[in-house]
Motif scaffolding. Structure first.
Motif, PDB file in Angstrom:
ATOM      1  N   ASP A 104     -13.450  -6.817  -1.014  1.00  0.00           N
ATOM      2  CA  ASP A 104     -12.801  -6.857  -2.324  1.00  0.00           C
ATOM      3  C   ASP A 104     -13.465  -5.826  -3.235  1.00  0.00           C
ATOM      4  O   ASP A 104     -14.618  -6.005  -3.649  1.00  0.00           O
ATOM      5  CB  ASP A 104     -12.925  -8.266  -2.906  1.00  0.00           C
ATOM      6  CG  ASP A 104     -12.183  -8.375  -4.231  1.00  0.00           C
ATOM      7  OD1 ASP A 104     -11.622  -7.354  -4.695  1.00  0.00           O
ATOM      8  OD2 ASP A 104     -12.150  -9.478  -4.799  1.00  0.00           O
ATOM      9  N   GLY A 105     -12.731  -4.783  -3.548  1.00  0.00           N
ATOM     10  CA  GLY A 105     -13.274  -3.710  -4.379  1.00  0.00           C
ATOM     11  C   GLY A 105     -13.638  -4.170  -5.783  1.00  0.00           C
ATOM     12  O   GLY A 105     -14.373  -3.472  -6.482  1.00  0.00           O
TER      13      GLY A 105
ATOM     14  N   GLY B 150      -9.725   1.030  -3.247  1.00  0.00           N
ATOM     15  CA  GLY B 150      -8.366   1.147  -2.710  1.00  0.00           C
ATOM     16  C   GLY B 150      -8.247   2.369  -1.801  1.00  0.00           C
ATOM     17  O   GLY B 150      -7.662   3.380  -2.187  1.00  0.00           O
TER      18      GLY B 150
ATOM     19  N   THR C 195      -7.902   3.350  -7.434  1.00  0.00           N
ATOM     20  CA  THR C 195      -6.542   3.808  -7.163  1.00  0.00           C
ATOM     21  C   THR C 195      -5.652   2.581  -6.975  1.00  0.00           C
ATOM     22  O   THR C 195      -4.724   2.568  -6.171  1.00  0.00           O
ATOM     23  CB  THR C 195      -6.493   4.752  -5.939  1.00  0.00           C
ATOM     24  OG1 THR C 195      -7.023   4.058  -4.805  1.00  0.00           O
ATOM     25  CG2 THR C 195      -7.316   5.998  -6.190  1.00  0.00           C
TER      26      THR C 195
ATOM     27  N   GLU D 299     -11.613  -0.926   0.735  1.00  0.00           N
ATOM     28  CA  GLU D 299     -10.219  -1.315   0.939  1.00  0.00           C
ATOM     29  C   GLU D 299     -10.185  -2.796   1.329  1.00  0.00           C
ATOM     30  O   GLU D 299     -10.922  -3.230   2.204  1.00  0.00           O
ATOM     31  CB  GLU D 299      -9.594  -0.450   2.041  1.00  0.00           C
ATOM     32  CG  GLU D 299      -8.257  -0.897   2.578  1.00  0.00           C
ATOM     33  CD  GLU D 299      -7.149  -0.986   1.517  1.00  0.00           C
ATOM     34  OE1 GLU D 299      -6.899  -0.012   0.810  1.00  0.00           O
ATOM     35  OE2 GLU D 299      -6.542  -2.080   1.410  1.00  0.00           O
TER      36      GLU D 299
ATOM     37  N   ARG E 211      -5.491  -6.985  -5.415  1.00  0.00           N
ATOM     38  CA  ARG E 211      -4.774  -8.047  -4.703  1.00  0.00           C
ATOM     39  C   ARG E 211      -4.879  -9.401  -5.402  1.00  0.00           C
ATOM     40  O   ARG E 211      -3.881 -10.097  -5.529  1.00  0.00           O
ATOM     41  CB  ARG E 211      -5.302  -8.143  -3.266  1.00  0.00           C
ATOM     42  CG  ARG E 211      -4.298  -8.735  -2.335  1.00  0.00           C
ATOM     43  CD  ARG E 211      -4.792  -8.763  -0.903  1.00  0.00           C
ATOM     44  NE  ARG E 211      -4.233  -7.688  -0.110  1.00  0.00           N
ATOM     45  CZ  ARG E 211      -4.248  -7.679   1.223  1.00  0.00           C
ATOM     46  NH1 ARG E 211      -4.794  -8.673   1.888  1.00  0.00           N
ATOM     47  NH2 ARG E 211      -3.724  -6.674   1.884  1.00  0.00           N
TER      48      ARG E 211
ATOM     49  N   ASN F  85      -7.100  10.397  -0.645  1.00  0.00           N
ATOM     50  CA  ASN F  85      -7.854  10.628  -1.883  1.00  0.00           C
ATOM     51  C   ASN F  85      -9.363  10.681  -1.594  1.00  0.00           C
ATOM     52  O   ASN F  85     -10.082  11.524  -2.150  1.00  0.00           O
ATOM     53  CB  ASN F  85      -7.535   9.515  -2.878  1.00  0.00           C
ATOM     54  CG  ASN F  85      -8.035   9.809  -4.270  1.00  0.00           C
ATOM     55  OD1 ASN F  85      -7.711  10.829  -4.844  1.00  0.00           O
ATOM     56  ND2 ASN F  85      -8.864   8.915  -4.790  1.00  0.00           N
TER      57      ASN F  85
ATOM     58  N   THR G 295      -4.580   5.250   2.596  1.00  0.00           N
ATOM     59  CA  THR G 295      -4.500   6.189   3.728  1.00  0.00           C
ATOM     60  C   THR G 295      -5.804   6.945   3.955  1.00  0.00           C
ATOM     61  O   THR G 295      -5.997   7.544   5.010  1.00  0.00           O
ATOM     62  CB  THR G 295      -3.426   7.252   3.460  1.00  0.00           C
ATOM     63  OG1 THR G 295      -3.815   8.012   2.313  1.00  0.00           O
ATOM     64  CG2 THR G 295      -2.066   6.619   3.229  1.00  0.00           C
TER      65      THR G 295
ATOM     66  N   SER H 214       0.855  -1.195   0.000  1.00  0.00           N
ATOM     67  CA  SER H 214       0.000   0.000   0.000  1.00  0.00           C
ATOM     68  C   SER H 214       0.886   1.238   0.000  1.00  0.00           C
ATOM     69  O   SER H 214       1.999   1.213   0.527  1.00  0.00           O
ATOM     70  CB  SER H 214      -0.933   0.028   1.215  1.00  0.00           C
ATOM     71  OG  SER H 214      -1.897   1.062   1.045  1.00  0.00           O
TER      72      SER H 214
HETATM   73  C1  LIG Z   1      -2.027   2.890  -4.113  1.00  0.00           C
HETATM   74  S1  LIG Z   1      -2.952   2.369  -2.751  1.00  0.00           S
HETATM   75  C2  LIG Z   1      -4.315   3.507  -2.746  1.00  0.00           C
HETATM   76  C3  LIG Z   1      -4.001   4.868  -2.240  1.00  0.00           C
HETATM   77  C4  LIG Z   1      -5.176   5.563  -1.603  1.00  0.00           C
HETATM   78  N1  LIG Z   1      -6.236   5.886  -2.537  1.00  0.00           N
HETATM   79  C5  LIG Z   1      -4.769   6.767  -0.794  1.00  0.00           C
HETATM   80  O1  LIG Z   1      -5.321   7.872  -0.994  1.00  0.00           O
HETATM   81  O2  LIG Z   1      -3.922   6.611   0.077  1.00  0.00           O
HETATM   82  C6  LIG Z   1      -3.798   0.911  -3.331  1.00  0.00           C
HETATM   83  C7  LIG Z   1      -4.661   0.291  -2.275  1.00  0.00           C
HETATM   84  O3  LIG Z   1      -5.508  -0.654  -2.900  1.00  0.00           O
HETATM   85  C8  LIG Z   1      -5.742  -1.692  -1.990  1.00  0.00           C
HETATM   86  N2  LIG Z   1      -6.288  -2.852  -2.710  1.00  0.00           N
HETATM   87  C9  LIG Z   1      -5.618  -3.825  -3.383  1.00  0.00           C
HETATM   88  N3  LIG Z   1      -6.488  -4.719  -3.890  1.00  0.00           N
HETATM   89  C10 LIG Z   1      -7.715  -4.304  -3.548  1.00  0.00           C
HETATM   90  C11 LIG Z   1      -9.024  -4.810  -3.779  1.00  0.00           C
HETATM   91  N4  LIG Z   1      -9.227  -5.944  -4.472  1.00  0.00           N
HETATM   92  N5  LIG Z   1     -10.070  -4.132  -3.256  1.00  0.00           N
HETATM   93  C12 LIG Z   1      -9.885  -2.988  -2.544  1.00  0.00           C
HETATM   94  N6  LIG Z   1      -8.673  -2.470  -2.285  1.00  0.00           N
HETATM   95  C13 LIG Z   1      -7.599  -3.102  -2.793  1.00  0.00           C
HETATM   96  C14 LIG Z   1      -4.388  -1.905  -1.341  1.00  0.00           C
HETATM   97  O4  LIG Z   1      -4.501  -2.596  -0.110  1.00  0.00           O
HETATM   98  C15 LIG Z   1      -3.902  -0.468  -1.201  1.00  0.00           C
HETATM   99  O5  LIG Z   1      -4.215   0.055   0.057  1.00  0.00           O
END
Ligand SMILES: C[S@@+](CC[C@H](N)C(=O)[O-])C[C@H]1O[C@@H](n2cnc3c(N)ncnc32)[C@H](O)[C@@H]1O
Length: 382
Positions: free
Chosen positions: A169-170, A120, A186, A143, A244, A126, A123, A93
């Motif tokens: 799961d997004g 996603g 994101t 998330e 993921r 966004n 933090t 992340s």
């Molecule tokens: C680049 S970070 C996002 C940054 C975030 N938008 C911010 O403002 O901090 C990507 C995020 O997507 C999450 N993620 C990965 N696979 C996912 C899924 N299938 N569903 C939801 N979130 C997921 C990760 O755990 C990670 O926290």
């Protein structure tokens, strides 16, 4: 400088000067300081290593990371770091680069009064920017990581934002809060989930970083039709970590390359650098050469080896590049001739007149997705 307000103002001024922030988003960035969302422990890359930076140990270094125009690594190894050194670490992340966040929010073409789903949460920064612009109860964010999701929920509440944060799961969207006017991922998808189209109002938009195994860097803006088919083009160059369950396999030279297995030796006159390192070319290669990862190993005196690795089949190819050379030795092993596949993909791209990224489009239906060039009827079997 250790004054967060001054650092924040400087970052916003830089983003404005570079033209990425519109006046509407500038006011929003001024109102939502990034450091309020970044955890006290973050990670930095030091050569091949990932090293933690703790706010308690070095507040100035931590603040400098919060207000640089770079992504900040906020979690490794899904929150269970496997030990020191990069070999054991995977970035799972990050707080995305502010300039990229700004470009994506502008590309989303969102207006106050719209309902937005973010995939996603990370933090929560966004999501907070969106909530600052759209108002209370307009933003839903999903998330997958429970610890990150709970932390973001807590921080958003503390900062006064009414955002629905769900852990799950997004890729399934958020049916209970649908329909949305906009979906913003994101996190990158190779296969774009159709659920996002089903949960978006006709005429609405889905903005998603789209990646192949070979190429990570295409932001696609898809418009949803009445038939819940979404279609659109590449509009920008952004690189994100993957959803993921679409992470696939990581290429490891130690694990995947077994020189002892014997390799087929040849030469090529194609310099790998313009082919593998150039944005439009590598995008096209990614469409034609699936399950192929690029790893560049630098040696002394500007020499390097470009490795092509298929961690699924165990095939690999290596090109040794000496500065000034006109011919490059190629070693290939396994059931695939990966360098030949890449050269074939380049010839295919040449025959198409070397299309740039903005000419590629993507359509996502309930049955799957396909790629096209210029118009939807010029479908590419990728
Ligand atoms: C680049 S970070 C996002 C940054 C975030 N938008 C911010 O403002 O901090 C990507 C995020 O997507 C999450 N993620 C990965 N696979 C996912 C899924 N299938 N569903 C939801 N979130 C997921 C990760 O755990 C990670 O926290």
């Amino acid at each position: 400088m250790t004054d967060p307000e001054g650092l924040s103002a400087r970052l916003v001024a830089e983003l404005t000067a570079s033209g990425v922030l519109t006046p509407e988003w500038r006011a929003v960035f001024e109102a939502v300081p990034r450091h309020r969302f970044i955890p006290d422990t973050v990670w930095v890359e030091d050569g091949d290593l990932l090293e933690p930076v703790d706010r308690a140990d070095d507040e100035a270094a931590w603040l400098a990371l919060c207000y640089g125009d770079e992504a900040v690594i906020t979690q490794v190894d899904d929150g269970v770091p496997a030990g020191p050194g990069r070999a054991g670490h995977q970035v799972t992340s990050s707080a995305s680069q502010p300039g990229v966040v700004a470009r994506m929010l502008v590309a989303l073409e969102v207006e106050p009064g719209m309902d937005v789903l973010e995939i996603g949460t990370g933090t929560g920064w966004n999501a907070a920017l969106l909530a600052e612009r759209l108002g209370p109860d307009r933003v839903t964010s999903v998330e997958i990581d429970p610890a990150l999701g709970e932390r973001a929920r807590r921080v958003l509440r503390r900062e006064g934002y009414r955002v629905t944060v769900d852990v799950g799961d997004g890729a399934s969207g958020h049916p209970d809060r649908a329909p949305f006017d906009r979906v913003i991922a994101t996190v990158a998808a190779g296969r774009v989930p159709h659920a996002w189209a089903e949960q978006t109002r006709p005429g609405g938009r889905v903005l998603v970083p789209w990646a192949t195994d070979f190429h990570n860097g295409a932001l696609v803006s898809l418009t949803v039709g009445r038939d819940a088919v979404m279609r659109g083009r590449i509009v920008d160059n952004v690189a994100f970590m993957r959803l993921r369950d679409q992470r696939g396999k990581r290429a490891s030279l130690v694990r995947d390359v077994r020189e002892a297995d014997g390799a087929r030796h040849s030469f090529t006159r194609t310099h790998p650098s313009p082919v593998l390192g150039e944005y439009d070319a590598s995008l096209a290669i990614g469409l034609r050469v699936p399950h192929c990862k690029l790893v560049v190993e630098f040696h002394d005196d500007r020499a390097y080896t470009a490795w092509l690795v298929d961690p699924w089949s165990g095939s690999w190819a290596a090109l040794d590049v000496e500065p000034g050379a006109e011919k490059f030795p190629v070693r290939q092993s396994g059931e695939r001739d990966l360098w030949q596949e890449v050269e074939d993909a380049c010839r295919w791209w040449d025959r198409l007149d070397r299309p740039t990224a903005d000419r590629w489009g993507l359509t996502v239906t309930g049955e799957g997705q396909y790629v096209w060039l210029d118009t939807e009827d010029h479908r590419i079997d990728a």
